[in-house]
Design a protein around this motif. Structure first.
Motif, short mmCIF file in Angstrom:
data_model
loop_
_atom_site.label_atom_id
_atom_site.label_comp_id
_atom_site.label_asym_id
_atom_site.label_seq_id
_atom_site.Cartn_x
_atom_site.Cartn_y
_atom_site.Cartn_z
N GLN A 73 42.74 -10.21 8.85
CA GLN A 73 42.48 -11.63 8.59
C GLN A 73 41.44 -11.80 7.49
O GLN A 73 41.59 -12.64 6.58
CB GLN A 73 41.99 -12.32 9.87
N PHE A 74 40.40 -10.98 7.53
CA PHE A 74 39.36 -11.05 6.51
C PHE A 74 39.93 -10.71 5.14
O PHE A 74 39.64 -11.38 4.14
CB PHE A 74 38.21 -10.10 6.87
N ARG A 85 41.90 -13.55 3.80
CA ARG A 85 41.02 -14.62 3.33
C ARG A 85 40.44 -14.30 1.95
O ARG A 85 40.36 -15.17 1.09
CB ARG A 85 39.91 -14.85 4.36
N THR A 114 31.90 -21.95 5.53
CA THR A 114 33.17 -21.25 5.78
C THR A 114 33.02 -19.77 5.51
O THR A 114 33.47 -18.92 6.29
CB THR A 114 34.28 -21.85 4.90
N TRP A 126 33.54 -16.61 8.05
CA TRP A 126 34.48 -15.51 7.79
C TRP A 126 33.80 -14.16 7.92
O TRP A 126 34.35 -13.23 8.52
CB TRP A 126 35.07 -15.64 6.39
#
Length: 285
Positions: free
Chosen positions: A90-91, A94, A182, A186
């Motif tokens: 996921q990181f 992103r 944000t 993250w």
């Protein structure tokens, strides 16, 4: 040999807009007598693995890091991340989305340069970096500046930023980006600690104070572009807020005989801070 008890927690490599391979940064840290170095490329962790290998060979700690680009109050704000899981899918996704925004910005800058009558294309910029870039790396304004220099439109990288690429310059562009809160989220969701990079260059202490209250873990108090007054001010803020205190050169390598921003090790902090930057499970081990 003196004990290696200090680290430089802010350096860039060819994975973003630095001029040296990650392993070369690690070697320079070793040569400078450091015990630790962080690799904090813009919006990517693609240089970290190479640095980790070099660190094991040389016996110094390499801190997995990143510098995430955000915008608040109309200006760029950078958030450093340390000890994230660099394999967290996921990181990584992103970060990939941030690189897409960076690509949009590059194209906007090129279009504005063309409107100003400068003969430059994105293809030329990509050709400039084709031998140093790999999958997951970033391309940024310094690479555009290098093409402007090569084509004789400017006499130095600094002039390229002053005339065309820096904030307020003729071809400056800043598309919508995520906000600092944000980025902080993250980083922390990927197991890392979030530190506000070089607050002194923002010239907006009310904004810095606001970001402090958005869940930050630390402040980069000692930075190559900070004055002694900046350092005293942000040291006080970090202490009042119970935040970690870090230091970094923001080394980007050398272009045209000029080191950007400063040599590795020119700003350093005791490596005891690393224990507090690490995920809690590693702190206990």
């Amino acid at each position: 040999m003196s004990a290696r008890i200090e680290g430089d927690l802010h350096t860039h490599t060819t994975a973003s807009d630095g001029t040296q391979r990650p392993a070369a940064n690690v070697q320079m840290a070793f040569d400078a007598g450091l015990g630790a170095i962080a690799i904090t490329d813009h919006d990517t962790v693609s240089g970290v693995e190479e640095a980790l290998l070099a660190g094991r060979e040389l016996g110094i700690e390499v801190v997995p890091g990143v510098e995430i680009s955000t915008v608040a109050n109309g200006q760029d704000i950078h958030v450093l991340g340390y000890y994230m899981d660099i394999y967290n899918e996921q990181f990584l996704q992103r970060l990939a989305s941030l690189r897409e925004t960076r690509d949009t910005r590059n194209n906007m800058i090129i279009e504005r340069l063309q409107e100003l009558g400068l003969d430059i294309t994105m293809a030329e910029v990509l050709l400039e970096v084709e031998n140093i870039k790999t999958k997951g790396d970033t391309v940024g304004r310094p690479h555009i500046a290098a093409v402007l220099l090569n084509k004789g439109y400017v006499s130095s990288i600094s002039e390229a930023f002053e005339r065309y690429l820096g904030k307020g310059a003729a071809a400056y562009a800043n598309p919508p980006r995520i906000e600092p809160a944000t980025a902080i989220g993250w980083i922390q969701e990927a197991g890392g600690k979030a530190v506000l990079a070089h607050p002194g260059i923002y010239h907006d202490d009310a904004l810095v104070e606001a970001i402090v209250h958005q869940g930050l873990d630390g402040i980069e108090v000692y930075h190559s572009d900070h004055t002694p007054e900046d350092e005293a001010k942000y040291l006080s803020l970090a202490q009042r807020s119970g935040l970690l205190i870090t230091a970094g050169s923001d080394f980007h390598g050398e272009r045209g005989g000029v080191v950007f921003h400063a040599p590795i090790g020119s700003r350093r902090i005791g490596i005891d801070v690393l224990q507090r930057l690490k995920p809690e499970k590693e702190q206990r081990s």
